[in-house]
Enzyme design. Structure first.
Site, PDB file in Angstrom:
ATOM      1  N   ASN A   1      16.823  -3.993  11.340  1.00 37.65           N
ATOM      2  CA  ASN A   1      16.400  -4.605  12.600  1.00 37.65           C
ATOM      3  C   ASN A   1      16.031  -6.054  12.293  1.00 37.65           C
ATOM      4  OD1 ASN A   1      15.228  -5.369  14.985  1.00 37.65           O
ATOM      5  ND2 ASN A   1      13.453  -4.007  14.816  1.00 37.65           N
TER       6      ASN A   1
ATOM      7  N   LYS B   1      15.316  -8.375  14.154  1.00 39.80           N
ATOM      8  CA  LYS B   1      14.311  -8.894  15.106  1.00 39.80           C
ATOM      9  C   LYS B   1      14.723 -10.295  15.589  1.00 39.80           C
ATOM     10  CE  LYS B   1      10.837  -6.000  12.987  1.00 39.80           C
ATOM     11  NZ  LYS B   1       9.474  -5.521  13.061  1.00 39.80           N
TER      12      LYS B   1
ATOM     13  N   HIS C   1      11.436   0.495  20.842  1.00 39.46           N
ATOM     14  CA  HIS C   1      10.712  -0.031  19.681  1.00 39.46           C
ATOM     15  C   HIS C   1       9.273  -0.368  20.089  1.00 39.46           C
ATOM     16  CE1 HIS C   1       9.571  -2.595  16.337  1.00 39.46           C
ATOM     17  NE2 HIS C   1      10.582  -2.064  15.666  1.00 39.46           N
TER      18      HIS C   1
ATOM     19  N   GLU D   1       7.406  -2.750  19.401  1.00 36.80           N
ATOM     20  CA  GLU D   1       7.183  -4.160  19.802  1.00 36.80           C
ATOM     21  C   GLU D   1       7.592  -4.370  21.261  1.00 36.80           C
ATOM     22  OE1 GLU D   1       9.313  -6.012  16.573  1.00 36.80           O
ATOM     23  OE2 GLU D   1       7.738  -5.416  15.179  1.00 36.80           O
TER      24      GLU D   1
ATOM     25  N   GLU E   1       8.325   5.991  13.529  1.00 34.81           N
ATOM     26  CA  GLU E   1       7.724   4.746  13.063  1.00 34.81           C
ATOM     27  C   GLU E   1       6.234   4.711  13.427  1.00 34.81           C
ATOM     28  OE1 GLU E   1      10.822   1.488  12.522  1.00 34.81           O
ATOM     29  OE2 GLU E   1      10.290   1.410  14.631  1.00 34.81           O
TER      30      GLU E   1
ATOM     31  N   GLY F   1       5.598  -3.685   9.994  1.00 29.81           N
ATOM     32  CA  GLY F   1       5.356  -5.079   9.628  1.00 29.81           C
ATOM     33  C   GLY F   1       4.024  -5.337   8.938  1.00 29.81           C
TER      34      GLY F   1
ATOM     35  N   SER G   1       7.470  -0.761   7.118  1.00 30.54           N
ATOM     36  CA  SER G   1       7.207  -1.437   5.839  1.00 30.54           C
ATOM     37  C   SER G   1       8.036  -0.906   4.667  1.00 30.54           C
ATOM     38  CB  SER G   1       5.708  -1.384   5.496  1.00 30.54           C
ATOM     39  OG  SER G   1       4.963  -2.082   6.485  1.00 30.54           O
TER      40      SER G   1
HETATM   41  C1  PEP Z   1      10.832  -2.079  12.540  1.00 29.42           C
HETATM   42  O1  PEP Z   1      10.924  -3.175  13.056  1.00 29.42           O
HETATM   43  O2  PEP Z   1      11.293  -1.072  13.103  1.00 29.42           O
HETATM   44  C2  PEP Z   1      10.169  -1.961  11.252  1.00 29.42           C
HETATM   45  C3  PEP Z   1      10.079  -0.789  10.679  1.00 29.42           C
HETATM   46  O3  PEP Z   1       9.668  -3.124  10.721  1.00 29.42           O
HETATM   47  P1  PEP Z   1       9.094  -3.304   9.222  1.00 29.42           P
HETATM   48  O4  PEP Z   1      10.116  -2.735   8.281  1.00 29.42           O
HETATM   49  O5  PEP Z   1       8.937  -4.779   9.078  1.00 29.42           O
HETATM   50  O6  PEP Z   1       7.821  -2.554   9.149  1.00 29.42           O
END
Ligand code: PEP
Length: 247
Positions: free
Chosen positions: A8, A10, A93, A95, A165, A171, A211
């Site tokens: 992703n 982003k 997601h 976010e 997640e 993040g 992460s």
């Molecule tokens: C994500 O954006 O779905 C995600 C898991 O981000 P990160 O790997 O930065 O935690």
């Protein structure tokens, strides 16, 4: 066994940076046995899609409109995504929920739009730190799954991947315990079994996201019931993401 690895990207990279990223990343994953999916921003989708045609890497989008077409300024429809070569779409997601106040009902409409256009969906679900601390994580996961997948037919689930997640891990570098991930993934399967069927639950692909990087990838990819990974921050570093993809 083959793993499903999603990057992703982003809101990173302009067109030139996308080109540099792809030139660096793609040769490094040429011989990977895993299913690798890159999810760039909307404006970089078409360019990325063209660069991926001669590779095994697939194209994914980070979001989609909940309506098919019309006066929805700034939105991008499922049919538009399909027309530029997307195979997958990330939906729900955290976010999007946090910054754009996306609700489960809207996510449900987005999923229906994607499936109607022959796009595969990665539905993101996860509990907050508060929910985990207060042992409400199962309740939260069940609500998200039931509301987001409401009205779908059992045979449509073959085009849906669930990404587990935990929100506090996205993040942040804060990692859940492997046991917690294993339990959550198993719980997700049990909800799908209750709502759909045993067959669908056992063949469902579930990703872990939060992460993940080149150092911890083996731990998370090796958890029982985890079929792959959704990677954010580490996916924008081509060398590191290639290591993740080549596990
Ligand atoms: C994500 O954006 O779905 C995600 C898991 O981000 P990160 O790997 O930065 O935690």
């Amino acid at each position: 066994m083959k793993k499903y690895i999603f990057g992703n990207l982003k809101m990173h990279f302009n067109l030139k940076q996308t080109e540099e990223y792809l030139e660096n990343f793609l040769p490094k994953v040429e011989s990977s046995k895993n299913e690798i999916v890159l999810c760039p921003s909307f404006v970089n989708l078409m360019f990325t899609g063209q660069k991926l045609t001669s590779t095994k890497v697939l194209l994914g989008a980070q979001n989609v409109a909940s309506e098919a077409s019309g006066a929805y300024t700034g939105e991008v429809s499922a049919s538009m995504l399909k027309s530029v070569g997307a195979t997958y779409v990330l939906v729900g997601h955290s976010e999007r929920k946090k910054y754009f106040l996306e609700k489960n009902e809207t996510i449900n409409k987005k999923i229906q739009e994607c499936l109607g256009q022959g796009l595969k969906v990665v539905l993101c679900v996860g509990e907050s730190k508060y929910e985990r601390a207060n042992k409400k994580h199962k309740q939260s996961l069940e609500k998200q799954l039931c509301e987001c997948l409401k009205g779908l037919y059992d045979n449509e689930l073959k085009n849906i991947i669930i990404a587990y997640e935990p929100i506090y891990s996205i993040g942040s570098g804060v990692l859940p315990k492997a046991k917690e991930v294993e339990e959550a993934v198993s719980y997700i399967r049990s909800v799908i079994q209750a709502e759909f069927s045993e067959k669908t639950a056992s063949s469902l692909k579930i990703l872990y996201g939060g992460s993940v990087n080149a150092e911890n990838v083996k731990t998370f990819a090796g958890i029982k019931g985890v079929n792959g990974l959704l990677v954010g921050g580490a996916s924008i570093k081509p060398d590191e993401f290639a290591k993740v993809c080549n596990i």
